[in-house]
Each structure stands twice: as C-alpha cells, then as structure tokens.
Design an enzyme around this catalytic site. Structure first.
Site, short mmCIF file in Angstrom:
data_model
loop_
_atom_site.label_atom_id
_atom_site.label_comp_id
_atom_site.label_asym_id
_atom_site.label_seq_id
_atom_site.Cartn_x
_atom_site.Cartn_y
_atom_site.Cartn_z
N SER A 7 -9.84 -52.98 -73.68
CA SER A 7 -9.08 -51.98 -74.43
C SER A 7 -8.52 -52.58 -75.71
O SER A 7 -8.49 -51.93 -76.76
CB SER A 7 -7.94 -51.45 -73.57
OG SER A 7 -8.45 -50.84 -72.41
N LYS A 64 3.18 -55.33 -70.90
CA LYS A 64 2.60 -55.29 -72.24
C LYS A 64 3.36 -54.22 -73.03
O LYS A 64 3.43 -53.07 -72.60
CB LYS A 64 1.14 -54.90 -72.15
CG LYS A 64 0.33 -55.80 -71.27
CD LYS A 64 -0.99 -55.18 -70.99
CE LYS A 64 -1.81 -56.05 -70.07
NZ LYS A 64 -3.08 -55.42 -69.73
N HIS A 102 -14.09 -48.77 -67.85
CA HIS A 102 -13.24 -48.12 -66.84
C HIS A 102 -13.96 -46.91 -66.22
O HIS A 102 -13.90 -46.70 -65.01
CB HIS A 102 -11.94 -47.62 -67.48
CG HIS A 102 -11.01 -48.68 -67.99
ND1 HIS A 102 -10.58 -48.73 -69.29
CD2 HIS A 102 -10.41 -49.72 -67.36
CE1 HIS A 102 -9.75 -49.75 -69.45
NE2 HIS A 102 -9.64 -50.38 -68.29
O1 PNS Z 1 -4.98 -52.49 -66.78
P1 PNS Z 1 -4.07 -53.61 -66.39
O2 PNS Z 1 -3.02 -53.79 -67.44
O3 PNS Z 1 -4.82 -54.86 -66.08
O4 PNS Z 1 -3.35 -53.14 -65.03
C1 PNS Z 1 -2.37 -53.96 -64.42
C2 PNS Z 1 -1.66 -53.18 -63.31
C3 PNS Z 1 -1.11 -51.88 -63.84
C4 PNS Z 1 -2.66 -52.86 -62.20
C5 PNS Z 1 -0.55 -54.08 -62.71
O5 PNS Z 1 0.24 -54.58 -63.75
C6 PNS Z 1 0.34 -53.33 -61.72
O6 PNS Z 1 -0.07 -53.03 -60.62
N1 PNS Z 1 1.57 -52.99 -62.16
C7 PNS Z 1 2.50 -52.21 -61.37
C8 PNS Z 1 3.66 -53.09 -60.88
C9 PNS Z 1 3.22 -53.89 -59.68
O7 PNS Z 1 2.84 -53.36 -58.66
N2 PNS Z 1 3.30 -55.23 -59.83
C10 PNS Z 1 2.92 -56.16 -58.81
C11 PNS Z 1 1.46 -56.51 -58.89
S1 PNS Z 1 1.04 -57.72 -57.68
#
Ligand code: PNS
Length: 173
Positions: free
Chosen positions: A133, A41, A17
């Site tokens: 992670s 998660k 990251h």
């Molecule tokens: O580190 P990660 O868990 O891969 O990150 C995933 C993340 C946080 C980028 C994604 O789950 C997200 O954007 N969540 C916020 C809710 C949202 O916007 N959902 C629609 C995504 S198309």
C-alpha cells in the site's frame, strides 16, 4: 458457520489484498474484512473512507462471493473482534520471507490471547508479491501509473486528490 476475519490497515486496498480475499472467501463461509481505525501507523485515510473504498473494490472484483464478505471498521484488539462476531480464524497474506517474522509473532501473540482463534496465511500470488500500500501511495503521489496495482475504486480515489496524494506521508504498508 466458518467465519474468518481479515484484518488490516488497507491504506489503500491493493490487488494483492483482493487476491488474498478472493481465496479466503473460497475457503470460509463468511469473511469479515476488518479495517483498523487507529493503527500505530499515523498517516492513513479515515477508516470510513477505507471501508467505502474496500466495499466498492469488492463489488467490482469479487462477483457473487461478495455476498459472503462484510467490511467493518474496528478499534482495539483483533481477537476481541473475533470473539464478538464468533470468528475462529484470522486471515493474513504473506508476500515474502520478510513478512514472516512479524506475522509469526503476531499469530503467536493472538493465539496466546485467544487460543480458539487460529491464523491462516495465504501466500500472496507471485504477480502481487512486490505490492504494498505504501508503494502504491508513493507512486500515485508522484504521478506514476498505479492502475495495474489497485482496483478501479482505489484508482478513482487516489487520482481524485485524496489525502494520500496531497502531502500526507504514506503509511508503512
Ligand atoms: O495491514 P497491517 O497494517 O499489516 O495490519 C496490521 C493489523 C491491523 C492486523 C494489526 O496491527 C492488528 O491486529 N491490530 C489490532 C490491534 C491488535 O490486535 N494488536 C495485537 C496484535 S498481536
């Protein structure tokens, strides 16, 4: 000003990251690291602790560039955060082909919801391509050496017996 949002769970932030963040801040005027409060998660550290650990990790690794990086916790849609703060780019890291499908779907969906926000991918540096992670947490939980994988601030937290090493299941990333 070119503002980008780098969203994620960061549970915990890894050297992979940090590498993506270093390269993103070289390309944009300001990067907002956005820590998801309530990811699907279930078993992540509280967002405020992740925010603090990320801030400490940035302070130890990113030199002057850190002045152009902000770390915030957020809930809800990433594109809504982008709109609130005037960010027109989303940053994501790609480690391998396995990441691509889900990232592509998310990028298209975000673009559908907010056509003015574009997703920019940085290919994770080869030396970090195997990092996740969840693996870091698992290795730390069983006493393995994660020092080469994470900033010192994370190491301190993992070895201090934080929630990630005392019986909570690792998040999936
Ligand atoms: O580190 P990660 O868990 O891969 O990150 C995933 C993340 C946080 C980028 C994604 O789950 C997200 O954007 N969540 C916020 C809710 C949202 O916007 N959902 C629609 C995504 S198309």
């Amino acid at each position: 000003m070119r503002i980008a949002v780098y969203p994620g769970s960061f549970d915990p932030i890894t050297n992979g990251h940090v590498d993506v963040l270093r390269r993103a801040v070289a390309a944009f005027d300001r990067v907002v690291v956005a820590v998801l409060v309530n990811p699907r998660k279930a078993t992540v550290d509280p967002a405020d602790e992740r925010v603090e650990t990320i801030r400490a990790s940035i302070a130890e690794t990113l030199g002057e560039d850190r002045d152009r990086i902000e770390v915030v916790a957020f809930d809800g849609l990433t594109v809504d955060l982008c709109r609130r703060i005037g960010a027109r780019w989303l940053i994501r890291g790609l480690r391998a082909v396995a990441d691509f499908e889900a990232e592509l779907q998310m990028a298209h969906m975000n673009r559908k919801m907010a056509p003015e926000v574009d997703t920019v991918f940085f290919m994770t540096a080869l030396e970090h391509a195997y990092l996740s992670s969840s693996l870091v947490r698992e290795i730390a939980r069983f006493g393995g050496d994660v020092a080469p994988l994470v900033p010192t601030a994370v190491l301190a937290r993992l070895t201090a017996g934080g929630p990630g090493v005392t019986g909570r299941r690792p998040a999936e990333d």
